[in-house]
Design an enzyme around this catalytic site. Sequence first.
Site, PDB file in Angstrom:
ATOM      1  N   ASP A   1      35.253 -40.323  72.400  1.00 35.15           N
ATOM      2  CA  ASP A   1      36.354 -41.107  71.813  1.00 35.15           C
ATOM      3  C   ASP A   1      36.238 -41.082  70.297  1.00 35.15           C
ATOM      4  O   ASP A   1      35.171 -40.795  69.747  1.00 35.15           O
ATOM      5  CB  ASP A   1      36.370 -42.556  72.332  1.00 35.15           C
ATOM      6  CG  ASP A   1      35.156 -43.361  71.907  1.00 35.15           C
ATOM      7  OD1 ASP A   1      34.021 -42.823  71.950  1.00 35.15           O
ATOM      8  OD2 ASP A   1      35.310 -44.537  71.524  1.00 35.15           O
TER       9      ASP A   1
ATOM     10  N   GLU B   1      32.651 -45.688  72.775  1.00 32.17           N
ATOM     11  CA  GLU B   1      31.655 -46.063  71.766  1.00 32.17           C
ATOM     12  C   GLU B   1      32.302 -46.775  70.593  1.00 32.17           C
ATOM     13  O   GLU B   1      31.777 -47.752  70.062  1.00 32.17           O
ATOM     14  CB  GLU B   1      30.903 -44.814  71.281  1.00 32.17           C
ATOM     15  CG  GLU B   1      29.637 -45.114  70.492  1.00 32.17           C
ATOM     16  CD  GLU B   1      29.852 -45.334  69.005  1.00 32.17           C
ATOM     17  OE1 GLU B   1      28.946 -45.823  68.334  1.00 32.17           O
ATOM     18  OE2 GLU B   1      30.960 -45.031  68.499  1.00 32.17           O
TER      19      GLU B   1
ATOM     20  N   ASP C   1      24.435 -38.537  66.510  1.00 30.90           N
ATOM     21  CA  ASP C   1      25.615 -39.319  66.103  1.00 30.90           C
ATOM     22  C   ASP C   1      25.271 -40.139  64.859  1.00 30.90           C
ATOM     23  O   ASP C   1      25.789 -41.223  64.651  1.00 30.90           O
ATOM     24  CB  ASP C   1      26.070 -40.219  67.265  1.00 30.90           C
ATOM     25  CG  ASP C   1      27.449 -40.844  67.012  1.00 30.90           C
ATOM     26  OD1 ASP C   1      28.236 -40.267  66.232  1.00 30.90           O
ATOM     27  OD2 ASP C   1      27.732 -41.915  67.586  1.00 30.90           O
TER      28      ASP C   1
ATOM     29  N   HIS D   1      58.942 -74.066  53.180  1.00 30.26           N
ATOM     30  CA  HIS D   1      59.469 -73.789  51.836  1.00 30.26           C
ATOM     31  C   HIS D   1      58.432 -74.308  50.839  1.00 30.26           C
ATOM     32  O   HIS D   1      58.088 -75.493  50.860  1.00 30.26           O
ATOM     33  CB  HIS D   1      60.814 -74.505  51.673  1.00 30.26           C
ATOM     34  CG  HIS D   1      61.541 -74.129  50.417  1.00 30.26           C
ATOM     35  ND1 HIS D   1      61.051 -74.388  49.159  1.00 30.26           N
ATOM     36  CD2 HIS D   1      62.751 -73.523  50.246  1.00 30.26           C
ATOM     37  CE1 HIS D   1      61.907 -73.952  48.259  1.00 30.26           C
ATOM     38  NE2 HIS D   1      62.954 -73.417  48.892  1.00 30.26           N
TER      39      HIS D   1
ATOM     40  N   THR E   1      58.986 -67.370  48.540  1.00 33.10           N
ATOM     41  CA  THR E   1      58.324 -68.638  48.254  1.00 33.10           C
ATOM     42  C   THR E   1      58.074 -69.394  49.546  1.00 33.10           C
ATOM     43  O   THR E   1      58.863 -70.233  49.962  1.00 33.10           O
ATOM     44  CB  THR E   1      59.182 -69.468  47.278  1.00 33.10           C
ATOM     45  OG1 THR E   1      60.541 -69.424  47.735  1.00 33.10           O
ATOM     46  CG2 THR E   1      59.101 -68.909  45.873  1.00 33.10           C
TER      47      THR E   1
ATOM     48  N   ARG F   1      26.772 -56.823  60.087  1.00 35.12           N
ATOM     49  CA  ARG F   1      25.789 -55.804  60.494  1.00 35.12           C
ATOM     50  C   ARG F   1      24.435 -56.479  60.548  1.00 35.12           C
ATOM     51  O   ARG F   1      24.062 -57.225  59.625  1.00 35.12           O
ATOM     52  CB  ARG F   1      25.749 -54.655  59.490  1.00 35.12           C
ATOM     53  CG  ARG F   1      27.020 -53.848  59.419  1.00 35.12           C
ATOM     54  CD  ARG F   1      27.162 -52.810  60.526  1.00 35.12           C
ATOM     55  NE  ARG F   1      28.488 -52.209  60.480  1.00 35.12           N
ATOM     56  CZ  ARG F   1      28.903 -51.211  61.254  1.00 35.12           C
ATOM     57  NH1 ARG F   1      28.086 -50.703  62.171  1.00 35.12           N
ATOM     58  NH2 ARG F   1      30.111 -50.732  61.146  1.00 35.12           N
TER      59      ARG F   1
HETATM   60  N1  BES Z   1      28.432 -42.456  64.594  1.00 29.23           N
HETATM   61  C1  BES Z   1      28.687 -43.833  64.358  1.00 29.23           C
HETATM   62  C2  BES Z   1      27.456 -44.653  64.096  1.00 29.23           C
HETATM   63  C3  BES Z   1      26.769 -44.327  62.807  1.00 29.23           C
HETATM   64  C4  BES Z   1      27.489 -44.200  61.648  1.00 29.23           C
HETATM   65  C5  BES Z   1      25.436 -44.238  62.786  1.00 29.23           C
HETATM   66  C6  BES Z   1      26.831 -43.923  60.476  1.00 29.23           C
HETATM   67  C7  BES Z   1      24.787 -43.966  61.617  1.00 29.23           C
HETATM   68  C8  BES Z   1      25.487 -43.809  60.459  1.00 29.23           C
HETATM   69  C9  BES Z   1      29.415 -44.452  65.534  1.00 29.23           C
HETATM   70  O1  BES Z   1      30.358 -43.618  66.115  1.00 29.23           O
HETATM   71  C10 BES Z   1      30.159 -45.659  65.023  1.00 29.23           C
HETATM   72  O2  BES Z   1      31.001 -45.518  64.194  1.00 29.23           O
HETATM   73  N2  BES Z   1      29.849 -46.825  65.547  1.00 29.23           N
HETATM   74  C11 BES Z   1      30.570 -48.006  65.254  1.00 29.23           C
HETATM   75  C12 BES Z   1      30.246 -48.983  66.346  1.00 29.23           C
HETATM   76  C13 BES Z   1      31.076 -50.218  66.356  1.00 29.23           C
HETATM   77  C14 BES Z   1      32.538 -49.917  66.443  1.00 29.23           C
HETATM   78  C15 BES Z   1      30.640 -51.090  67.498  1.00 29.23           C
HETATM   79  C16 BES Z   1      30.174 -48.570  63.887  1.00 29.23           C
HETATM   80  O3  BES Z   1      29.015 -48.429  63.471  1.00 29.23           O
HETATM   81  O4  BES Z   1      31.056 -49.106  63.226  1.00 29.23           O
HETATM   82 ZN    ZN Z   2      32.169 -43.781  64.708  1.00 28.64          ZN
END
Ligand code: BES
Ligand code: ZN
Length: 445
Positions: free
Chosen positions: A77, A142, A169, A202, A304, A317
């Site tokens: 995906d 994912e 990835d 308003h 407005t 994160r």
């Molecule tokens: N490939 C990424 C994860 C990634 C990005 C690992 C950069 C290391 C460095 C993965 O496909 C991804 O984008 N994951 C999402 C997960 C989220 C939507 C739950 C992310 O990290 O935003």
């Molecule tokens: Zn991604």
Amino acid sequence: MAMTPLDSLLTCLRFPSVSTDSAHAEDVRACAQWLAGFLRDSGLNTTVHPTPGHPIVVARNTHRPGRPTVLLYGHYDVQPADPLDLWLTPPFEPRIENGIIFARGATDNKGQLMAHANGLRQTMAADGDLPVNLIALFEGEEEIGSPNLGPFLAAHRHDLACDVVAISDTGMVAAGVPTFTYGLRGITCCEVELTGPALDLHSGIFGGSVANPATELARLIAQLHDAHGRIMIDGFYDQVRPLASWEREAWSTLPLNDQAILKLTGSPALFGEAGYSSVERTWARPTAEVNGLGGGYQGEGSKTVLPSRAFAKFSFRLVPDQNPAVLLPQIEAWLQARTPATVTLTVRSGHSGQPYAMDPHSRHGQAAQAALRTTFDGREPALIREGGSIPIVQSFKDILGADTLLLGLALPDCQAHAPNENFPIANFEAGQRLNRHLLQELARV
Ligand code: BES
Ligand code: ZN
């Protein structure tokens, strides 16, 4: 004529398999079916498992006792292609320029996934088998937090039992520099809504007599960090594992330094938690981000109005040993405590994923680094953590008991999730070699 590896990747990239958009559900399914056909034609026993969401593709060779079992994971995906007008050519019509493939998913994750799938196909064609018992597990959710994969792992834990998991990835610190990632950040997302008056008012008739939800939301957001970038939510850092001194030392010499990151981002200046370098901030420190913000009039000119509601989409994160299940209630309580009586706060939680860390010096970690070294002309791999999240990785540990080896092939300027995402053909080819070397190395562990 047989399909070349590059043809197979270009075909895969033409499926607009955007998991978050229900209008693309059929495209996601078609991509899964095509991928399954590719794996089946390579000589692997392949099944497409339907889920309440998007399908999971599982392929395996004939397993024999006495060999290690390797689970290779990837996702077919992709993120939405928007904003479409910033793409130089359409996102699902891959274009090659100067040896670089441009398309949504080129790097994240179809280019890396198809490198491995082609590596498997080549070894099967040459040797009639692979050197290990292989389970290839490719999911279509994912990018939306893998909501159905955890339950799938739990339901099939015996069939999916393995010694180790391997994934491409993640990133490389620079082109040509093999990179082994031993940690990922986790994530927890939520949407916050502030409602005030029962209807848009308003702003001349009522402005000044009732609170503006957009103003109150801005005030809440402004309290999230102090001036030095530290998150102010009570207890937020309690479970954060401090950086080890060997990590700080190793990371300080990487080509991905503050200067390089400033250039990649195009920002006027860098900013983040005081006392840490950019890679320390992104790989080993947690964040609180506003991903989207709305409320009130968004059209041309002025209107407005005193809006009845305002919203923000947040993601946090997380790093080892933070836990989304613990933090989300803390975050909500902190927001509630700061919301004045003039507005009402609603928090809707979104998806979450656990952070991850493993020992890069484990036997499996060393095997992965040996495979990277062989793939990249004997260069020593960089050992890093990453700021992105792959939510299922900690579930592989919790449910299957297996560590995950992260052998990324993404370049810092791949533009993942952004317009004009791209992947060099050289990395695609390196990924095919990496697959062969990795399975050979893991067969010996
Ligand atoms: N490939 C990424 C994860 C990634 C990005 C690992 C950069 C290391 C460095 C993965 O496909 C991804 O984008 N994951 C999402 C997960 C989220 C939507 C739950 C992310 O990290 O935003
Ligand atoms: Zn991604």
